[in-house]
Design a protein around this motif. Structure first.
Motif, mmCIF file in Angstrom:
data_model
loop_
_atom_site.group_PDB
_atom_site.id
_atom_site.type_symbol
_atom_site.label_atom_id
_atom_site.label_comp_id
_atom_site.label_asym_id
_atom_site.label_seq_id
_atom_site.Cartn_x
_atom_site.Cartn_y
_atom_site.Cartn_z
ATOM 1 N N TYR A 1 35.896 -149.730 -70.885
ATOM 2 C CA TYR A 1 35.441 -150.847 -70.061
ATOM 3 C C TYR A 1 35.788 -150.608 -68.591
ATOM 4 C CZ TYR A 1 34.893 -155.569 -68.241
ATOM 5 O OH TYR A 1 34.507 -156.665 -67.495
ATOM 6 N N LEU A 2 37.004 -150.186 -68.325
ATOM 7 C CA LEU A 2 37.425 -149.938 -66.950
ATOM 8 C C LEU A 2 36.590 -148.822 -66.324
ATOM 9 C CD1 LEU A 2 41.289 -150.190 -67.443
ATOM 10 C CD2 LEU A 2 39.834 -151.813 -66.228
ATOM 11 N N PHE B 1 30.575 -157.851 -52.493
ATOM 12 C CA PHE B 1 30.728 -156.512 -53.047
ATOM 13 C C PHE B 1 29.777 -155.500 -52.416
ATOM 14 C CE2 PHE B 1 32.319 -159.280 -56.429
ATOM 15 C CZ PHE B 1 33.514 -158.668 -56.725
ATOM 16 N N ALA B 2 28.901 -155.951 -51.529
ATOM 17 C CA ALA B 2 27.927 -155.042 -50.938
ATOM 18 C C ALA B 2 28.591 -154.115 -49.927
ATOM 19 C CB ALA B 2 26.819 -155.842 -50.250
ATOM 20 N N HIS B 3 28.048 -152.917 -49.833
ATOM 21 C CA HIS B 3 28.484 -151.930 -48.839
ATOM 22 C C HIS B 3 29.963 -151.556 -48.987
ATOM 23 C CE1 HIS B 3 24.639 -152.860 -47.044
ATOM 24 N NE2 HIS B 3 24.984 -154.126 -46.915
ATOM 25 N N GLY B 4 30.500 -151.688 -50.195
ATOM 26 C CA GLY B 4 31.868 -151.251 -50.448
ATOM 27 C C GLY B 4 32.946 -152.090 -49.803
ATOM 28 N N ARG B 5 32.649 -153.361 -49.493
ATOM 29 C CA ARG B 5 33.657 -154.210 -48.844
ATOM 30 C C ARG B 5 34.862 -154.430 -49.743
ATOM 31 N NH1 ARG B 5 31.869 -159.654 -47.230
ATOM 32 N NH2 ARG B 5 33.782 -159.608 -46.000
ATOM 33 N N VAL B 6 34.626 -154.583 -51.049
ATOM 34 C CA VAL B 6 35.718 -154.783 -52.011
ATOM 35 C C VAL B 6 35.789 -153.550 -52.899
ATOM 36 C CG1 VAL B 6 36.596 -156.200 -53.890
ATOM 37 C CG2 VAL B 6 35.375 -157.280 -51.984
ATOM 38 N N PRO B 7 36.857 -152.784 -52.833
ATOM 39 C CA PRO B 7 36.968 -151.567 -53.645
ATOM 40 C C PRO B 7 37.352 -151.882 -55.083
ATOM 41 C CG PRO B 7 38.945 -151.847 -52.336
ATOM 42 C CD PRO B 7 38.010 -152.952 -51.921
ATOM 43 N N ALA B 8 37.217 -150.878 -55.929
ATOM 44 C CA ALA B 8 37.551 -151.031 -57.352
ATOM 45 C C ALA B 8 38.992 -150.621 -57.627
ATOM 46 C CB ALA B 8 36.594 -150.199 -58.193
ATOM 47 N N THR B 9 39.866 -150.805 -56.666
ATOM 48 C CA THR B 9 41.256 -150.359 -56.781
ATOM 49 C C THR B 9 41.963 -150.983 -57.971
ATOM 50 O OG1 THR B 9 41.326 -150.140 -54.374
ATOM 51 C CG2 THR B 9 43.427 -150.141 -55.541
ATOM 52 N N ALA B 10 41.743 -152.280 -58.210
ATOM 53 C CA ALA B 10 42.452 -152.971 -59.295
ATOM 54 C C ALA B 10 42.152 -152.322 -60.642
ATOM 55 C CB ALA B 10 42.047 -154.442 -59.315
ATOM 56 N N TYR B 11 40.907 -151.944 -60.879
ATOM 57 C CA TYR B 11 40.522 -151.343 -62.157
ATOM 58 C C TYR B 11 41.079 -149.917 -62.280
ATOM 59 C CZ TYR B 11 37.273 -155.226 -61.773
ATOM 60 O OH TYR B 11 36.726 -156.474 -61.609
#
Length: 247
Positions: free
Chosen positions: A106-107, A227-237
């Motif tokens: 899932y991650l 979430f567009a243009h990479g404003r929020v990264p997937a760091t938490a996952y």
């Protein structure tokens, strides 16, 4: 297309258009006499600009704050995945291995597949992620006696996922965009009718005002979706994936 290039093209296009309008108006009104009293024109210009600035500021603050909410949603979802993995500790070895494998899959699905789609401002409602959550629910239901908290953990993951996808598809609305666009035109319109003796100051001032308004609207459009243009990264996952060890 690159964001900087798109923004530059918009600024150049709007500037050229406004300059062309100024040139046409100056040729039409060669005597340079004001069409209305200059004090009235200044008051209208100030009032229209102030009202547009207030509306634009509220919209900008709203869309900017959504990025922080979206970032919190990613950590809530990643934490929910971690809880699902921990809930498998009381299950038999094969079931525990299956549940941990599902959480890792899932991650990876979120990071490798869903995040690029969100960055491109697209949401796949039939994504593999839903099927993985469903399989987690099935495993939790089969082992509810050995892991009583597993169904609740999967339910929390489902809610967190729904919240994140809802934010990924969030927009400010057509009515708000209508108010911004019409307000921008009304705020900039009075400047075309100010009497300038020389063309160069009027061209420079008009292009500056039009460019600033365009820049503000373009910025709002770019950050409209968190979430567009990479404003929020997937760091938490990614961090959660490193913490879930293989059985």
């Amino acid at each position: 297309m690159n964001t900087y290039l798109v923004g530059t093209l918009w600024l150049v296009g709007v500037s050229i258009t406004t300059l062309a309008v100024v040139v046409v108006l100056r040729r039409w009104r060669r005597d340079s006499r004001p069409l209305v009293d200059i004090s009235v024109l200044s008051a209208v210009f100030s009032l229209a600009g102030m009202l547009f600035a207030i509306v634009a500021a509220f919209v900008f603050i709203d869309v900017w704050s959504k990025a922080a909410e979206a970032r919190d949603a990613t950590y809530s979802e990643a934490q929910a995945v971690q809880l699902v993995a921990w809930s498998a500790n009381g299950m038999p070895a094969p079931e525990r291995a299956e549940m941990l494998g599902l959480t890792r899959d899932y991650l990876r699905e979120v990071v490798e597949q869903e995040w690029p789609r969100q960055a491109a401002m697209g949401v796949d409602e039939n994504a593999q992620g839903w099927r993985l959550v469903q399989r987690m629910h099935e495993v939790a239901a089969r082992n509810v006696e050995q892991a009583e908290d597993a169904p609740a953990a999967v339910e929390s993951l489902l809610q967190a996922r729904q919240e994140r996808l809802a934010q990924a598809d969030a927009r400010i609305g057509e009515a708000t965009w209508f108010a911004l666009l019409v307000g921008a035109v009304l705020a900039a319109l009075p400047i075309f009718f100010f009497p300038f003796d020389r063309a160069l100051p009027q061209l420079a001032l008009t292009a500056t005002v039009a460019s600033m308004i365009t820049l503000l609207l373009f910025t709002i459009q770019q950050i409209e979706r968190p979430f567009a243009h990479g404003r929020v990264p997937a760091t938490a996952y990614e961090e959660t994936l490193t913490r879930i060890s293989r059985p």
